[in-house]
Design a protein around this motif. Sequence first.
Motif, PDB file in Angstrom:
ATOM      1  N   ILE A 130      41.217  38.763  35.279  1.00 24.18           N
ATOM      2  CA  ILE A 130      42.090  39.593  36.092  1.00 24.18           C
ATOM      3  C   ILE A 130      43.516  39.130  35.833  1.00 24.18           C
ATOM      4  O   ILE A 130      43.886  37.996  36.147  1.00 24.18           O
ATOM      5  CB  ILE A 130      41.734  39.470  37.597  1.00 24.18           C
ATOM      6  CG1 ILE A 130      40.292  39.941  37.831  1.00 24.18           C
ATOM      7  CG2 ILE A 130      42.713  40.276  38.445  1.00 24.18           C
ATOM      8  CD1 ILE A 130      39.982  41.361  37.366  1.00 24.18           C
ATOM      9  N   ASP A 131      44.277  40.015  35.228  1.00 25.80           N
ATOM     10  CA  ASP A 131      45.627  39.661  34.808  1.00 25.80           C
ATOM     11  C   ASP A 131      46.624  40.141  35.865  1.00 25.80           C
ATOM     12  O   ASP A 131      46.857  41.335  36.017  1.00 25.80           O
ATOM     13  CB  ASP A 131      45.916  40.326  33.450  1.00 25.80           C
ATOM     14  CG  ASP A 131      47.217  39.835  32.857  1.00 25.80           C
ATOM     15  OD1 ASP A 131      47.944  39.084  33.545  1.00 25.80           O
ATOM     16  OD2 ASP A 131      47.521  40.230  31.710  1.00 25.80           O
ATOM     17  N   THR A 132      47.220  39.200  36.593  1.00 27.00           N
ATOM     18  CA  THR A 132      48.167  39.583  37.644  1.00 27.00           C
ATOM     19  C   THR A 132      49.529  39.909  37.040  1.00 27.00           C
ATOM     20  O   THR A 132      50.428  40.350  37.748  1.00 27.00           O
ATOM     21  CB  THR A 132      48.352  38.432  38.647  1.00 27.00           C
ATOM     22  OG1 THR A 132      48.849  37.297  37.943  1.00 27.00           O
ATOM     23  CG2 THR A 132      47.043  38.078  39.328  1.00 27.00           C
ATOM     24  N   SER A 133      49.670  39.649  35.769  1.00 26.33           N
ATOM     25  CA  SER A 133      50.941  39.796  35.030  1.00 26.33           C
ATOM     26  C   SER A 133      51.910  38.662  35.340  1.00 26.33           C
ATOM     27  O   SER A 133      52.969  38.568  34.745  1.00 26.33           O
ATOM     28  CB  SER A 133      51.624  41.148  35.266  1.00 26.33           C
ATOM     29  OG  SER A 133      52.424  41.099  36.431  1.00 26.33           O
ATOM     30  N   GLN A 151      43.466  44.891  35.900  1.00 30.29           N
ATOM     31  CA  GLN A 151      44.782  44.692  36.495  1.00 30.29           C
ATOM     32  C   GLN A 151      45.024  45.728  37.593  1.00 30.29           C
ATOM     33  O   GLN A 151      44.533  46.848  37.503  1.00 30.29           O
ATOM     34  CB  GLN A 151      45.834  44.878  35.395  1.00 30.29           C
ATOM     35  CG  GLN A 151      47.176  44.292  35.717  1.00 30.29           C
ATOM     36  CD  GLN A 151      48.065  44.222  34.482  1.00 30.29           C
ATOM     37  OE1 GLN A 151      48.241  45.228  33.786  1.00 30.29           O
ATOM     38  NE2 GLN A 151      48.613  43.051  34.200  1.00 30.29           N
ATOM     39  N   ASN A 152      45.815  45.329  38.622  1.00 26.47           N
ATOM     40  CA  ASN A 152      46.231  46.301  39.634  1.00 26.47           C
ATOM     41  C   ASN A 152      47.535  46.934  39.157  1.00 26.47           C
ATOM     42  O   ASN A 152      48.621  46.548  39.552  1.00 26.47           O
ATOM     43  CB  ASN A 152      46.421  45.628  40.993  1.00 26.47           C
ATOM     44  CG  ASN A 152      46.639  46.641  42.110  1.00 26.47           C
ATOM     45  OD1 ASN A 152      46.966  47.803  41.853  1.00 26.47           O
ATOM     46  ND2 ASN A 152      46.455  46.213  43.346  1.00 26.47           N
ATOM     47  N   LYS A 153      47.413  47.920  38.290  1.00 24.77           N
ATOM     48  CA  LYS A 153      48.579  48.535  37.649  1.00 24.77           C
ATOM     49  C   LYS A 153      49.477  49.241  38.667  1.00 24.77           C
ATOM     50  O   LYS A 153      50.694  49.210  38.560  1.00 24.77           O
ATOM     51  CB  LYS A 153      48.102  49.543  36.598  1.00 24.77           C
ATOM     52  CG  LYS A 153      47.536  48.886  35.344  1.00 24.77           C
ATOM     53  CD  LYS A 153      47.500  49.901  34.216  1.00 24.77           C
ATOM     54  CE  LYS A 153      47.192  49.341  32.853  1.00 24.77           C
ATOM     55  NZ  LYS A 153      46.488  48.102  32.706  1.00 24.77           N
ATOM     56  N   LEU A 188      46.756  41.767  43.898  1.00 25.32           N
ATOM     57  CA  LEU A 188      46.705  41.548  42.445  1.00 25.32           C
ATOM     58  C   LEU A 188      45.414  40.875  41.987  1.00 25.32           C
ATOM     59  O   LEU A 188      45.022  41.020  40.831  1.00 25.32           O
ATOM     60  CB  LEU A 188      47.909  40.726  41.983  1.00 25.32           C
ATOM     61  CG  LEU A 188      49.291  41.367  42.205  1.00 25.32           C
ATOM     62  CD1 LEU A 188      50.368  40.580  41.475  1.00 25.32           C
ATOM     63  CD2 LEU A 188      49.315  42.825  41.753  1.00 25.32           C
ATOM     64  N   LYS A 189      44.785  40.122  42.889  1.00 30.51           N
ATOM     65  CA  LYS A 189      43.531  39.462  42.483  1.00 30.51           C
ATOM     66  C   LYS A 189      42.311  40.138  43.103  1.00 30.51           C
ATOM     67  O   LYS A 189      41.498  40.718  42.396  1.00 30.51           O
ATOM     68  CB  LYS A 189      43.569  37.979  42.872  1.00 30.51           C
ATOM     69  CG  LYS A 189      44.617  37.177  42.116  1.00 30.51           C
ATOM     70  CD  LYS A 189      44.545  35.732  42.543  1.00 30.51           C
ATOM     71  CE  LYS A 189      45.586  34.871  41.850  1.00 30.51           C
ATOM     72  NZ  LYS A 189      45.594  33.529  42.452  1.00 30.51           N
ATOM     73  N   ALA A 209      42.156  44.005  42.500  1.00 27.00           N
ATOM     74  CA  ALA A 209      42.001  44.250  41.065  1.00 27.00           C
ATOM     75  C   ALA A 209      40.596  43.858  40.614  1.00 27.00           C
ATOM     76  O   ALA A 209      39.952  44.562  39.834  1.00 27.00           O
ATOM     77  CB  ALA A 209      43.045  43.469  40.288  1.00 27.00           C
ATOM     78  N   THR A 255      37.842  46.380  39.162  1.00 25.19           N
ATOM     79  CA  THR A 255      37.473  46.125  37.766  1.00 25.19           C
ATOM     80  C   THR A 255      35.959  45.959  37.673  1.00 25.19           C
ATOM     81  O   THR A 255      35.319  46.502  36.773  1.00 25.19           O
ATOM     82  CB  THR A 255      38.189  44.864  37.242  1.00 25.19           C
ATOM     83  OG1 THR A 255      39.596  45.060  37.375  1.00 25.19           O
ATOM     84  CG2 THR A 255      37.850  44.611  35.788  1.00 25.19           C
ATOM     85  N   CYS A 310      49.116  31.794  39.302  1.00 27.05           N
ATOM     86  CA  CYS A 310      50.272  32.595  38.932  1.00 27.05           C
ATOM     87  C   CYS A 310      51.510  31.704  38.920  1.00 27.05           C
ATOM     88  O   CYS A 310      51.669  30.842  39.794  1.00 27.05           O
ATOM     89  CB  CYS A 310      50.475  33.716  39.936  1.00 27.05           C
ATOM     90  SG  CYS A 310      49.136  34.910  39.897  1.00 27.05           S
TER      91      CYS A 310
END
Lengths: 293, 602
Positions: free
Chosen positions: A57-60, A85-87, A110-111, A114, A118, A239
């Motif tokens: 899970i990519d929070t960016s 990801q939560n785009k 975000l986690k 997402a 996902t 993060c």
Amino acid sequence: MNQLDQLESKSVHILREAYREFKSLCMLWSIGKDSTVMLWLARKAFFGHCPLPLVHIDTSYKIPEMIAYRDRLALEWNLNMIVGQNKEALAAGMTFPEGKITRLECCKALKSEALKHTLSGDWPRMRLNHSTGQYEVDTNTEPFTGVIVGVRSDEEGSRSKERYFSPRDRQNDWDVDDQPPELWNQYKTDFAPGTHVRIHPLLDWTELNLWEYIEREKIPVVDLYFDRGEGTRYRSLGCGPCTACVQSTARNVPEVVEEIRSGKFANIAERSGRAQDKDDGGGLETLRREGYM
Amino acid sequence: MSTITKVEKEHMDVVIVGHVDHGKSTVIGRLMADTGSLPEGKLEQVKAMCARNARPFEYAFLLDALKNEQAQGITIDTARCFFKTARRHYIINDAPGHIEFLKNMVTGAARAEAALLVIDAHEGVQENSKRHGYMVSMLGLKQLAVLVNKMDLVDYSEARFESIKAEYLAFLEQLGVHPAAFIPVSAREGVNIAASSEKEMPWYDGKTVLEQVDAFNKIRGDETRPFRMPVQDIYKFTAAGDDRRIVAGTVLTGIVRAGDPVRFLPSGKESTVKTVEAFNATERTEAVAGYATGLTLTTQIYIKPGELMVRADEPQPRVSRRFRVNMFWMGRPPMVKGKPYKLKVGSAAVSAELAEIIQVLDASELTSVQNKQQVERHDVAECILETVRPIAFDLRNEIEATGRVVIVDDFEIAGAGVILEALDESGSVMAEHIRAREFSWERGPVTQEERSARFHNVGKLIILHGVYGCGKRRVAKQLERRLFDRGHKTYYFGISNYFEELDHDVRTRDRGREEHLERLGDLARVITDEGTLLITTVTDADDYDLERLKLMTSPNEIFVVNLGENPFDNYPIDVALPYRPDMDEALDTIIGKLRDNGVLHK
């Protein structure tokens, strides 16, 4: 058989049990040391292969070195790599670093969110194409009903209550007061349709065990865990905005092992650098009940 | 690189059990605090929290990490705490005392190598003190120390301690359990946990709890016993360019080496170990008790997950469908006769039922409750279980690890037990069912001869068997067409597709399948009796499945056509066809054989 052998064998047994019992199974890989050891254990269990898809899970907001390391290993070890990801939240800037929500709300969006979407397959999943090295939208939207997670019971209170095979309901809720019995290598592997299961092969490991194992097996880990000349290193990765470095001059795995075994961190909780744990007394438990790992 | 010599400490799992409020959490809190095993600042944090809420500090609060526990003041699940001494690292499993949380207690105890049982000096021996003692012994925990806690509440009275000790020792004796120690302690005051009790109890000269914990023996992997490895899975990662076929599992006891002759039970198939496989390890030639391993064989034999792998040159396990067990029940619904349960032993899962209750035991009084017709929640029962297919096991007093079963009821692990005796199969539930059914079978005025004369065939269940994709369904349907066109009474029954779909979600083969075969058997008994050639397909059956279908369809029996490789060791199949056979040849062969066998007569 020493302690690391015992821990390894038990984890391998659990991974094989999960692989046999669940058709739609994935393993979460946060790129941190725990889930990387778990990935290594999967290669132990399946004799050099990892037949399970890995979900990140990519929070960016992950530190860039982590993403580079993820993709390098994915190609090298021939991993079936899936990224979610939560785009929407990111596009709207609804994050803690943008100053619009609290740390816990940010973790949730975000986690937890997402992850939930996902796993269920209702948000697009990106899958690594090994021939191009690029991520593409995965055409497979089948939900994952079994999820292997690298939590350890020594991390904090709520994790100490986990089972190796832990059922969650459709909303990912965890009924901590009514968990299945586990005895003699027999786990709960029978589930009513719609049940989600978290599988925890690393439950018995401690932070020290992990580093000793990384040392023994020569498992490659992100070098953010080491002092790269500034007198600081990460002890726990998350993060960027919410994970602080610790003061440490450990430059390699043996030095980290020593620091945790008998050095300055022998008695300091690992997650002391994680800001979200401190926001309220039971912050992490609240998050975990809502699906956080 | 550090120059400090690495001394690897041992590691041990300990469970702490006892009646509610007898002070387990306080003992653990003390153990952690007194050994310096708490994270820095934790003790201060909890003390500060207590001060804020104007409540006296207790060591038990250290464990109550979860909000709801703090609210209720009890430990709900098995919390796991880590503490260390100079000798070892420990995980201590805190097992809740409330009877509702018995399954948590069982979970904690089954993980442990040694147990601490806490009894309140003031309250004395309670129901759960005994029940937990029984559970600990039944789960196979051999090392036990009894802590008589809250000695401060009874003025550190030697007489009080001795009377509790005498009462509880008498109980343990009946179980054949010999505790390592009885220790008078006050966890709240820290007496006899880490520090000795010279001041408070000069009359006691035994070990402190910490000394006793360090004195427990580490249970070693049992290498001297016969080799036992439940086959967890068979791996072949051909897609990844790997042509090894690896039998994977965890070695429970014994040792196996490359070149050893091995046997798989209950199938009885044999081979020889070729290699011991491992990833990122130096080459090895043996697999020893405790290790999760993988073995390749010198011959390609067809084995399935769930078999027990043993060495052919060592004492063999039992193989049976009926056995006597000692078990306890944790399920909310009681265990009843005539209901299918799933029994798990080693890596095998098989449908089972309760055949007979010999006695139900009151675990706290060790008295038997006679004439119970069901096993209720928290009951301990000696009973006879029966599985639909044979399983391989050892008796618990021979090899403990392969003498344990759990019982799954409606997705939940509801029972756990140890096998005491293997029984022969006469009087099995299935045989009894068939006998009763045939005894009361009542026919109308039309005779079998009349039916046979009209349809030019006798009724028969015709099974087309083979792996997925072998073409059995196509052949089955064409067989119906041809038999019907020739004037026979026939019906293609395609319900297997439905069951295959049901089974699709799991890699193991047992689920739903037993039920499928049972329904097929019962249905076939009626339909074949009425003169029909009932044609169906079955995937991935074994000898026992066919034996069972034959028995259930009897007296009309079955006719088996196998497509592709023949997986049956003993069951004689009627027609062997190749994988994806030529249709006309296949039909001619089947019909020819049906005629030879007198099933068709025209």
